[in-house]
Design a protein around this motif. Structure first.
Motif, PDB file in Angstrom:
ATOM      1  N   ALA A   1       3.642   9.914  -1.184  1.00 21.17           N
ATOM      2  CA  ALA A   1       3.106   8.589  -1.491  1.00 21.17           C
ATOM      3  C   ALA A   1       2.183   8.110  -0.370  1.00 21.17           C
ATOM      4  CB  ALA A   1       4.241   7.590  -1.692  1.00 21.17           C
ATOM      5  N   GLY A   2       0.971   7.721  -0.742  1.00 21.80           N
ATOM      6  CA  GLY A   2       0.026   7.222   0.238  1.00 21.80           C
ATOM      7  C   GLY A   2      -0.661   8.296   1.047  1.00 21.80           C
ATOM      8  N   ASN A   3      -0.498   9.583   0.670  1.00 17.85           N
ATOM      9  CA  ASN A   3      -1.137  10.724   1.356  1.00 17.85           C
ATOM     10  C   ASN A   3      -1.162  10.572   2.879  1.00 17.85           C
ATOM     11  OD1 ASN A   3      -3.329   9.187  -0.558  1.00 17.85           O
ATOM     12  ND2 ASN A   3      -4.087   9.244   1.563  1.00 17.85           N
ATOM     13  N   ILE A   4       0.026  10.309   3.428  1.00 20.80           N
ATOM     14  CA  ILE A   4       0.162  10.172   4.880  1.00 20.80           C
ATOM     15  C   ILE A   4       0.557  11.511   5.486  1.00 20.80           C
ATOM     16  CG2 ILE A   4       0.783   7.729   4.777  1.00 20.80           C
ATOM     17  CD1 ILE A   4       3.723   8.680   5.192  1.00 20.80           C
ATOM     18  N   SER A   5       0.312  11.653   6.771  1.00 24.34           N
ATOM     19  CA  SER A   5       0.681  12.879   7.469  1.00 24.34           C
ATOM     20  C   SER A   5       1.967  12.662   8.263  1.00 24.34           C
ATOM     21  CB  SER A   5      -0.446  13.289   8.422  1.00 24.34           C
ATOM     22  OG  SER A   5      -0.124  14.477   9.103  1.00 24.34           O
ATOM     23  N   ASN A   6       2.690  13.747   8.484  1.00 24.72           N
ATOM     24  CA  ASN A   6       3.874  13.725   9.351  1.00 24.72           C
ATOM     25  C   ASN A   6       4.051  15.125   9.934  1.00 24.72           C
ATOM     26  OD1 ASN A   6       5.380  15.381   7.519  1.00 24.72           O
ATOM     27  ND2 ASN A   6       5.966  13.578   6.341  1.00 24.72           N
TER      28      ASN A   6
ATOM     29  N   GLY B   1      -0.554   2.632  -5.627  1.00 23.24           N
ATOM     30  CA  GLY B   1       0.610   1.765  -5.552  1.00 23.24           C
ATOM     31  C   GLY B   1       1.244   1.724  -4.180  1.00 23.24           C
ATOM     32  N   ALA B   2       1.199   2.838  -3.459  1.00 20.22           N
ATOM     33  CA  ALA B   2       1.769   2.864  -2.115  1.00 20.22           C
ATOM     34  C   ALA B   2       0.974   1.958  -1.186  1.00 20.22           C
ATOM     35  CB  ALA B   2       1.791   4.290  -1.580  1.00 20.22           C
ATOM     36  N   VAL B   3      -0.339   2.000  -1.300  1.00 22.95           N
ATOM     37  CA  VAL B   3      -1.182   1.123  -0.479  1.00 22.95           C
ATOM     38  C   VAL B   3      -0.928  -0.330  -0.839  1.00 22.95           C
ATOM     39  CG1 VAL B   3      -3.563   0.436  -0.005  1.00 22.95           C
ATOM     40  CG2 VAL B   3      -2.951   2.867  -0.088  1.00 22.95           C
ATOM     41  N   ARG B   4      -0.836  -0.608  -2.124  1.00 21.02           N
ATOM     42  CA  ARG B   4      -0.549  -1.984  -2.546  1.00 21.02           C
ATOM     43  C   ARG B   4       0.798  -2.433  -2.009  1.00 21.02           C
ATOM     44  NH1 ARG B   4      -0.397  -4.473  -8.768  1.00 21.02           N
ATOM     45  NH2 ARG B   4      -0.052  -6.646  -8.107  1.00 21.02           N
ATOM     46  N   GLY B   5       1.798  -1.554  -2.045  1.00 18.70           N
ATOM     47  CA  GLY B   5       3.112  -1.899  -1.524  1.00 18.70           C
ATOM     48  C   GLY B   5       3.071  -2.207  -0.041  1.00 18.70           C
TER      49      GLY B   5
ATOM     50  N   LYS C   1       3.726   3.392   7.711  1.00 14.85           N
ATOM     51  CA  LYS C   1       2.715   4.316   8.216  1.00 14.85           C
ATOM     52  C   LYS C   1       1.338   4.060   7.611  1.00 14.85           C
ATOM     53  CE  LYS C   1       6.127   7.921   9.114  1.00 14.85           C
ATOM     54  NZ  LYS C   1       6.590   9.308   8.827  1.00 14.85           N
ATOM     55  N   ILE C   2       1.301   3.317   6.507  1.00 18.23           N
ATOM     56  CA  ILE C   2       0.031   2.957   5.880  1.00 18.23           C
ATOM     57  C   ILE C   2      -0.530   1.665   6.475  1.00 18.23           C
ATOM     58  CG2 ILE C   2      -1.062   2.322   3.667  1.00 18.23           C
ATOM     59  CD1 ILE C   2       1.038   4.027   2.256  1.00 18.23           C
ATOM     60  N   LYS C   3       0.343   0.821   7.022  1.00 18.54           N
ATOM     61  CA  LYS C   3      -0.060  -0.520   7.444  1.00 18.54           C
ATOM     62  C   LYS C   3      -1.167  -0.568   8.505  1.00 18.54           C
ATOM     63  CE  LYS C   3       4.092  -2.929   5.943  1.00 18.54           C
ATOM     64  NZ  LYS C   3       5.273  -3.745   6.315  1.00 18.54           N
TER      65      LYS C   3
ATOM     66  N   ALA D   1      -7.177   1.927   0.949  1.00 15.67           N
ATOM     67  CA  ALA D   1      -6.896   3.330   0.630  1.00 15.67           C
ATOM     68  C   ALA D   1      -7.929   4.250   1.272  1.00 15.67           C
ATOM     69  CB  ALA D   1      -6.877   3.533  -0.881  1.00 15.67           C
ATOM     70  N   ARG D   2      -9.181   3.830   1.240  1.00 17.38           N
ATOM     71  CA  ARG D   2     -10.239   4.626   1.887  1.00 17.38           C
ATOM     72  C   ARG D   2     -10.005   4.685   3.401  1.00 17.38           C
ATOM     73  NH1 ARG D   2     -15.959   5.711   2.164  1.00 17.38           N
ATOM     74  NH2 ARG D   2     -16.126   6.860   4.121  1.00 17.38           N
TER      75      ARG D   2
END
Length: 246
Positions: free
Chosen positions: A121-126, A154-158, A174-176, A200-201
């Motif tokens: 979700a949110g194409n984040i890295s770890n 939706g992950a970005v919106r969340g 991690k998106i914030k 998102a971009r």
């Protein structure tokens, strides 16, 4: 008029410039022949190794164009399964979102054995994803790391709305950072999808930066020209994938 064409603007022509594809064509209303591409086997090592990172990007551009025009390649999935059973030689590793509307392989018209895929979700890295990418590129020979975000995420919106739910809370944290770093003059709320898409971009850009920062293995490969690490955005409306080669 004969409706048999040899088409070179396809995967095989990108991989091996002298390799001609045999294609079936259909006659359109205008009377023009439209080529249809068939991929009977998975990528071989020679084909993959002959590609540059830019070749892989162009290959995906063409695959996305076929997807948008509803003329996907005729993938012989059984043939691809059989030809890749003894070994795999993917050209890219893709980090994308788990959103059911954004399946990277279909959007890019890729077949079995062509891409490594990681979805979160949110194409984040770890660290686990980075380790997988390092295997894909340093060990298996992939030429491209592609981070793919999408509109209406939706992950970005969340993350924008400070949603909280179990382990999802930490993921959204991690998106914030992308929210704070997004330059946007309108309403900065999750209900404003223009803002969601802008975040998102930015989140894609930050993920690309984090891959370079947190993986010396991948950074070294990129610095020596063996791979590229780039971002992209898939548009749910229209189906276009924008590639950000930076």
């Amino acid at each position: 008029m004969k409706n048999v064409l040899s088409v070179s603007a396809s995967r095989r022509s990108v991989l091996k410039k002298s390799f001609a594809l045999t294609c079936l064509t259909v006659m359109g209303v205008s009377g023009l022949a439209v080529p249809h591409i068939s991929f009977a086997a998975a990528l071989s090592q020679a084909e993959r190794d002959s590609m540059t990172p830019d070749d892989v990007i162009e290959h995906f551009r063409q695959g996305n164009l076929r997807f948008r025009e509803n003329r996907p390649a005729e993938h012989d999935y059984i043939g691809q399964k059989r030809s890749s059973a003894a070994g795999q030689y993917p050209a890219a590793v893709i980090l994308s979102c788990i959103d059911s509307r954004a399946p990277a392989e279909i959007i890019l018209d890729a077949g079995i054995g062509e891409t490594f895929n990681s979805r979160v979700a949110g194409n984040i890295s770890n660290p686990d994803i980075l380790g997988s990418m390092e295997f894909a590129c340093a060990v298996a020979g992939a030429k491209l790391v592609l981070v793919m975000g999408h509109t209406g995420c939706g992950a970005v919106r969340g993350a924008i709305d400070n949603a909280e739910l179990g382990n999802l809370t930490g993921l959204l944290d991690k998106i914030k950072p992308a929210i704070a770093k997004t330059d946007y003059n309108g309403e900065r709320k999750g209900s404003n999808y223009d803002f969601v898409d802008a975040v998102a971009r930015k989140n894609v850009e930050l993920t690309v930066e984090s891959i370079r920062r947190d993986s010396q293995v991948l950074k070294n490969l990129e610095d020596t020209g063996k791979i590229k690490i780039i971002g992209s955005m898939y548009h749910l409306n229209g189906g276009v994938v924008d590639f950000y080669d930076a």
